[in-house]
Design a protein around this motif. Sequence first.
Motif, PDB file in Angstrom:
ATOM      1  N   HIS A 143       0.718  -1.164  -0.066  1.00 60.94           N
ATOM      2  CA  HIS A 143      -0.025  -0.127  -0.053  1.00 60.94           C
ATOM      3  C   HIS A 143       0.865   1.393  -0.047  1.00 60.94           C
ATOM      4  O   HIS A 143       0.644   2.262  -0.850  1.00 60.94           O
ATOM      5  N   GLN A 199       1.132   4.168  -2.822  1.00 61.61           N
ATOM      6  CA  GLN A 199       0.832   5.679  -2.597  1.00 61.61           C
ATOM      7  C   GLN A 199       2.028   6.509  -3.025  1.00 61.61           C
ATOM      8  O   GLN A 199       1.844   7.688  -3.445  1.00 61.61           O
ATOM      9  N   GLY A 243      -4.229   0.814  13.813  1.00 60.76           N
ATOM     10  CA  GLY A 243      -4.907   1.505  12.780  1.00 60.76           C
ATOM     11  C   GLY A 243      -4.074   2.883  12.286  1.00 60.76           C
ATOM     12  O   GLY A 243      -4.950   3.748  11.710  1.00 60.76           O
ATOM     13  N   HIS A 244      -3.100   2.975  12.593  1.00 58.10           N
ATOM     14  CA  HIS A 244      -2.088   3.840  12.304  1.00 58.10           C
ATOM     15  C   HIS A 244      -1.764   3.718  11.140  1.00 58.10           C
ATOM     16  O   HIS A 244      -1.028   2.937  10.876  1.00 58.10           O
ATOM     17  N   TRP A 245      -1.914   4.433   9.885  1.00 59.95           N
ATOM     18  CA  TRP A 245      -1.585   4.567   8.637  1.00 59.95           C
ATOM     19  C   TRP A 245      -0.972   5.633   8.079  1.00 59.95           C
ATOM     20  O   TRP A 245      -1.667   7.073   8.538  1.00 59.95           O
ATOM     21  N   GLN A 262      -0.447  10.600  10.571  1.00 62.36           N
ATOM     22  CA  GLN A 262      -1.546   9.701   9.749  1.00 62.36           C
ATOM     23  C   GLN A 262      -1.968  10.421   8.792  1.00 62.36           C
ATOM     24  O   GLN A 262      -2.297  11.515   8.776  1.00 62.36           O
ATOM     25  N   GLN A 263      -2.371   9.404   7.665  1.00 56.15           N
ATOM     26  CA  GLN A 263      -3.044  10.135   6.536  1.00 56.15           C
ATOM     27  C   GLN A 263      -3.703   8.854   5.939  1.00 56.15           C
ATOM     28  O   GLN A 263      -3.348   7.709   5.772  1.00 56.15           O
ATOM     29  N   SER A 264      -4.933   8.963   5.284  1.00 55.50           N
ATOM     30  CA  SER A 264      -5.428   7.822   4.394  1.00 55.50           C
ATOM     31  C   SER A 264      -4.683   7.656   3.224  1.00 55.50           C
ATOM     32  O   SER A 264      -3.846   8.338   2.519  1.00 55.50           O
ATOM     33  N   ASN A 265      -4.976   6.262   2.578  1.00 59.14           N
ATOM     34  CA  ASN A 265      -4.300   5.944   1.746  1.00 59.14           C
ATOM     35  C   ASN A 265      -4.359   6.743   0.356  1.00 59.14           C
ATOM     36  O   ASN A 265      -3.422   6.866  -0.669  1.00 59.14           O
ATOM     37  N   ALA A 266      -5.359   7.515   0.232  1.00 56.70           N
ATOM     38  CA  ALA A 266      -5.760   8.280  -0.990  1.00 56.70           C
ATOM     39  C   ALA A 266      -5.385   9.718  -0.759  1.00 56.70           C
ATOM     40  O   ALA A 266      -5.291  10.725  -1.630  1.00 56.70           O
ATOM     41  N   GLU A 267      -5.066  10.083   0.482  1.00 61.35           N
ATOM     42  CA  GLU A 267      -4.412  11.544   0.706  1.00 61.35           C
ATOM     43  C   GLU A 267      -3.011  11.784   0.346  1.00 61.35           C
ATOM     44  O   GLU A 267      -2.152  11.029   0.736  1.00 61.35           O
TER      45      GLU A 267
END
Length: 439
Positions: free
Chosen positions: A169, A173, A338-340, A410-415
């Motif tokens: 992932h 990104q 849940g830290h991504w 942290q940030q989302s996969n799409a951010e």
Amino acid sequence: MLNLEDQVRTLVPLGITGRINRLVGTTASVSGLPAPMSAVCRIHREQGLALMGEVVGFDGPETLIVPYGDWSGVRRGNRVELLESMPRVRVGDSLLGRVMDGQGRFLDDRPAPLSPHRVLLHREPISPLKRPPIDTPLGTGIRAIDGLLTCGQGQRIGIFAGSGVGKSHLLGQLARSSTADVNVVVLVGERGREVREFLEKNLGPEGLAKSVVVVATSDEAAVLRLRAAFLGTAIAEYFRDTGKNVLLLMDSVTRFAAAQREIGVAAGESSATRGFPPSVFAMLPKLLERTGRTEAGTITAFYTVLVEGDDPHEPITDAVRGILDGHIVLSRKLAQRGHWPAIDVLASLSRLFPDLSTPGQRAAAQLLRKVLAAHAAAEDLINLGAYQKGGDPVVDVALEFMSEIQALLQQSNAEQTAPDATMNRLRQVADQMSAALRI
């Protein structure tokens, strides 16, 4: 009965040929074939298509060959023909958006493009005196990297993690959000099921449009898994030599090393360090040192390393860490929370961060690391409820601003976040913590 081609070659010998003497495991011993290491050969079978193979060693007067497929249909005495003593690959801008295997064959059901240039598959690494200093940051769009682990154009970074912690992932990104001109993505030993998933979900149409993808799945021959890594590197070198800034993403170096171990053992090497023969550790720098910056362009490389059993001191991890210019460690503990992305900032390092960052960024990053380290040291007491406020001013600040720190890291996969925006957020959090500490 010999087919027409074999009858013609029997009457009029064309090129250098030999004959198979014996097969042992995945290796064939061929007599009368003076082919050099890494040469590509064609093994003729009684029925069916010819089988391609590669020279991996020598045993007395015999040449050892490992095939690109399986040995079914091959018998003693079959003819082996030398095709390329120095393998070359076709390259060009028409490769962008395409997916190919370790032999350079296209897998995306589209016509093969016209690629006018040919380059060597195996090239010497860049001379140390022809490597200009790395002085330009590469924007990755990932705040934890751009802010605290700044990478430069031409730097080589390892991504170290156990299985299932988010390496693929993170690579996807990086391919979508980096400021590089071209991406070259190499999947070595990947599960067949996950290749299409990676292309569609992790890379996406936007990332694929400026990428070349080379795939060698886990069911393919070890020599093809090795070849895929060198093929991807050769393609990246071509784009670099045309003046582009290239991002090379390889997943994973561990499977590359496992493929070389399989070949080395088949060729008669003895195991040295935890089952790995010496050729593995000789091969790693030949691959990893080919990337970097030249006067023409740059290859910024991210190599994933599968840390077996989450052991950071296993041999491949240690060897790769010693060659590269930095390492990003993905934490299973953070991933479980849940830290991504699950980047362990305290365990990660960019060797070029001091040269690529401003004094203000270095001060802010140092303070944030200090606060994170104090929180990690007191975490057990905090979780037990035994920590009393006022015991350590740095821990107090960590507890007060942990939500802001986590929002930064942290940030989302799409951010995607522009580097300037990342620096502003980093300075804001650091200024608030400095005010609370009165420093």
